[in-house]
Motif scaffolding. Sequence first.
Motif, PDB file in Angstrom:
ATOM      1  N   ALA A 208       5.217 -22.048  11.128  1.00 38.19           N
ATOM      2  CA  ALA A 208       4.050 -21.864  11.990  1.00 38.19           C
ATOM      3  C   ALA A 208       4.177 -20.623  12.864  1.00 38.19           C
ATOM      4  O   ALA A 208       3.167 -19.999  13.221  1.00 38.19           O
ATOM      5  CB  ALA A 208       3.832 -23.098  12.860  1.00 38.19           C
ATOM      6  N   GLY A 209       5.406 -20.253  13.218  1.00 35.99           N
ATOM      7  CA  GLY A 209       5.593 -19.055  14.027  1.00 35.99           C
ATOM      8  C   GLY A 209       5.157 -17.808  13.277  1.00 35.99           C
ATOM      9  O   GLY A 209       4.444 -16.952  13.823  1.00 35.99           O
ATOM     10  N   TYR A 210       5.572 -17.700  12.024  1.00 38.54           N
ATOM     11  CA  TYR A 210       5.211 -16.531  11.220  1.00 38.54           C
ATOM     12  C   TYR A 210       3.713 -16.525  10.903  1.00 38.54           C
ATOM     13  O   TYR A 210       3.065 -15.475  10.942  1.00 38.54           O
ATOM     14  CB  TYR A 210       6.037 -16.509   9.938  1.00 38.54           C
ATOM     15  CG  TYR A 210       7.512 -16.378  10.203  1.00 38.54           C
ATOM     16  CD1 TYR A 210       8.094 -15.130  10.425  1.00 38.54           C
ATOM     17  CD2 TYR A 210       8.324 -17.510  10.273  1.00 38.54           C
ATOM     18  CE1 TYR A 210       9.457 -15.015  10.693  1.00 38.54           C
ATOM     19  CE2 TYR A 210       9.684 -17.397  10.543  1.00 38.54           C
ATOM     20  CZ  TYR A 210      10.242 -16.153  10.760  1.00 38.54           C
ATOM     21  OH  TYR A 210      11.575 -16.033  11.043  1.00 38.54           O
ATOM     22  N   ALA A 233       5.873 -17.067   5.920  1.00 33.92           N
ATOM     23  CA  ALA A 233       5.454 -18.441   6.229  1.00 33.92           C
ATOM     24  C   ALA A 233       5.345 -19.268   4.951  1.00 33.92           C
ATOM     25  O   ALA A 233       5.761 -20.438   4.916  1.00 33.92           O
ATOM     26  CB  ALA A 233       4.122 -18.423   6.973  1.00 33.92           C
ATOM     27  N   ILE A 234       4.818 -18.666   3.897  1.00 39.68           N
ATOM     28  CA  ILE A 234       4.668 -19.388   2.628  1.00 39.68           C
ATOM     29  C   ILE A 234       6.031 -19.689   2.015  1.00 39.68           C
ATOM     30  O   ILE A 234       6.265 -20.778   1.473  1.00 39.68           O
ATOM     31  CB  ILE A 234       3.791 -18.564   1.657  1.00 39.68           C
ATOM     32  CG1 ILE A 234       2.348 -18.537   2.169  1.00 39.68           C
ATOM     33  CG2 ILE A 234       3.851 -19.135   0.242  1.00 39.68           C
ATOM     34  CD1 ILE A 234       1.468 -17.543   1.458  1.00 39.68           C
ATOM     35  N   ALA A 235       6.959 -18.745   2.119  1.00 38.08           N
ATOM     36  CA  ALA A 235       8.297 -18.983   1.586  1.00 38.08           C
ATOM     37  C   ALA A 235       8.967 -20.149   2.301  1.00 38.08           C
ATOM     38  O   ALA A 235       9.706 -20.923   1.681  1.00 38.08           O
ATOM     39  CB  ALA A 235       9.146 -17.718   1.728  1.00 38.08           C
ATOM     40  N   ASN A 239       4.170 -25.636   0.502  1.00 38.95           N
ATOM     41  CA  ASN A 239       3.123 -26.640   0.299  1.00 38.95           C
ATOM     42  C   ASN A 239       2.098 -26.678   1.433  1.00 38.95           C
ATOM     43  O   ASN A 239       1.247 -27.567   1.466  1.00 38.95           O
ATOM     44  CB  ASN A 239       3.746 -28.024   0.111  1.00 38.95           C
ATOM     45  CG  ASN A 239       4.528 -28.119  -1.184  1.00 38.95           C
ATOM     46  OD1 ASN A 239       4.107 -27.579  -2.206  1.00 38.95           O
ATOM     47  ND2 ASN A 239       5.675 -28.779  -1.142  1.00 38.95           N
ATOM     48  N   GLN A 240       2.185 -25.727   2.348  1.00 39.60           N
ATOM     49  CA  GLN A 240       1.189 -25.629   3.410  1.00 39.60           C
ATOM     50  C   GLN A 240       0.018 -24.775   2.925  1.00 39.60           C
ATOM     51  O   GLN A 240       0.196 -23.626   2.508  1.00 39.60           O
ATOM     52  CB  GLN A 240       1.804 -25.010   4.672  1.00 39.60           C
ATOM     53  CG  GLN A 240       2.727 -25.934   5.428  1.00 39.60           C
ATOM     54  CD  GLN A 240       1.971 -27.029   6.166  1.00 39.60           C
ATOM     55  OE1 GLN A 240       0.786 -26.917   6.446  1.00 39.60           O
ATOM     56  NE2 GLN A 240       2.672 -28.111   6.472  1.00 39.60           N
TER      57      GLN A 240
END
Length: 657
Positions: A208-210, A233-235, A239-240
């Motif tokens: 969430a920070g990135y 963030a995806i890495a 699954n978000q």
Amino acid sequence: MTTNDQIRDAIQLHQSGKIAEAETIYRRILDTEPQNPAALHMLGVAIGQRGDRQQATQFIARAIAAQPTVPEFHINLALLYLELGDGPKAADAARGALAIRPNDHRALAHLGNALKMMDRAQESIEPFERAIAVKPDFLPAMRHLADSLRRLGRDAEADKWLDRALEIRADDAESLATKGEELGRRNRLPEAADIFRRLIAAHPNHWAGYNGLATSMLYQGRVDEAVPLFEKAIALAPNQAGPRNNLGHAYTLQRRADLAIASLQESLRLDPSSADAHNNLGYALVIAGRTDEAIESLQRSLKLAPDACEAWSNLGNVFAARLQTAPAMEAYNRALYFRPDHSETHWNKAMLALLIGDYPTGWLEHEWRWKKFADQRRDFRRPLWDGGDIAGKTILLHAEQGHGDTIQFARYCDAVARRGAAVILECQRPLFALLKNLQGAALVIARGDPLPPFDFHCPLLSVPYALGIDSPNTIPEQGAYLSPSEESREKWRQLLPPEDGPLKVGLAWAGAPKHGRDYDRTMDADLLSPLADVPGVRFISLQKSEVPRRKPAGLNLLDLTAHLTDFAETAALISHLDLVITVDTAVAHLAAAMGKPVWTMLSFYPDWRWLLGRDDTAWYPTMKLFRQSQAGDWPGVVTRIVAKLRERTNATGDHEA
């Protein structure tokens, strides 16, 4: 081993992350004791954790039926219904827990969230406050209470609860994320970015920070910086759906349509109910030219969120790109019904109104650009001219957009001067030498140089609004109003082929890369290669770009653009040409403002100034327009250009456009 021992062992496996092994034991118990409440409850929890929340509710409901007095059963059932988006059932389950344990802080928080889910934010405040009273360090309730207060417009109170949560635990990831998102929502983007940096510093592996920092960068226009942060963030959380949605939108802004579409489709695979992702996908599909699919995607977005202004506005853009002007205008009006202050939609509506010749609406809506481009508005501490009496006054007309816009609208210096005012024109520095002797301007100044005193000011593209230009027919008639110096003309006479040689034709095939629709108005240089088959023509490059542009293959093109230091030099070169062929860029305006024959190649959905359905323009009497017959059909345009050029070269001594 007793059933209780088996349940104890299964729970230990469950808590250590071995959910599949725990689930096997729960099911084994239920094979012999189908109504065992503990096994039913824990199996429901396990199934919910692996994603099948609907089936999970069934097992926990059976556990409650078997043993209705255990509050944890009701609490976990409420949580599952919240995750399923079923507010009424979540509220009922939470109340079931509170009937057994009236001050359970978890049940109170679940009830508050259920009420909020049902758009009953005011009612949700009381259970959140009770939960905090029971457990004063209960941070989730503080965050949820802040959200309820925000929904009610009570931002100051919301801030206090978020700040209190961070006082209790300064490095709490969820509180930092919520605080950053709230600052971003209020457009306090640098502050939001600082909060997300704190989150990353405290939790380097928290996605969430990135995602939050990247979003802050994105909405500050720093798209290239945002993209690797979204990818990080995806890495961290593959699954978000949210980061993939955001990355897709960033790719769209970079005009990387294929990557954008792939990212957005993956986001929708993870969360098919995201109206925002469907909207962003629609926008990306427009950029890719896939307008049928774009309409479908935007309609899905609007089915999920019928009052979404952005989706209505994007739908209007799709219809506009298809030249379906009536449904486009209807979509823009619908967007403004839901968000009357949405500057992006006002801008889109302005462009469409001007394109169809509705100048009264278009110029009025065009004034909303100062909300859309707020950072470009200048404060001169002098009144903005609104068309009133300025006789005997001094007025500053100042450039605001591209070089082509300044060339086109500089003509209005003369019209304003006829109102009895002394006109100062401030232009971009590359245009200064060209415009310094412009008719109607008492003084021309390059942007950045000191300004003399003046009484009023007006941005150049607001002058038609102030003058009351209400249709294309009321554009002031203007012949050639720009010319180079004789000294520059003589220099270029020496550089160019002899005057009595082949027809000299200037070519430009690309605009400024930073232009919002450069992808639509710039053509592949090789598409001009058929011009090489036209005899009796000497082609001369006018393609001066910020980035290197490939030249048309097979075309013998004289390139002297290294000598083009500003627009005055370009004008001197053009003065020796017989014809200019160009896409919609500053070169078209410059050549036409000099009275040179210009053939302007336009995309199917052209810029507003060229109107629709005509091959001439009220702005420039020596310009002819060659329009795409369908989106992307540059080859068809070039075919017509080649045919027209052959006619021209076959005409003996005829140098008319």
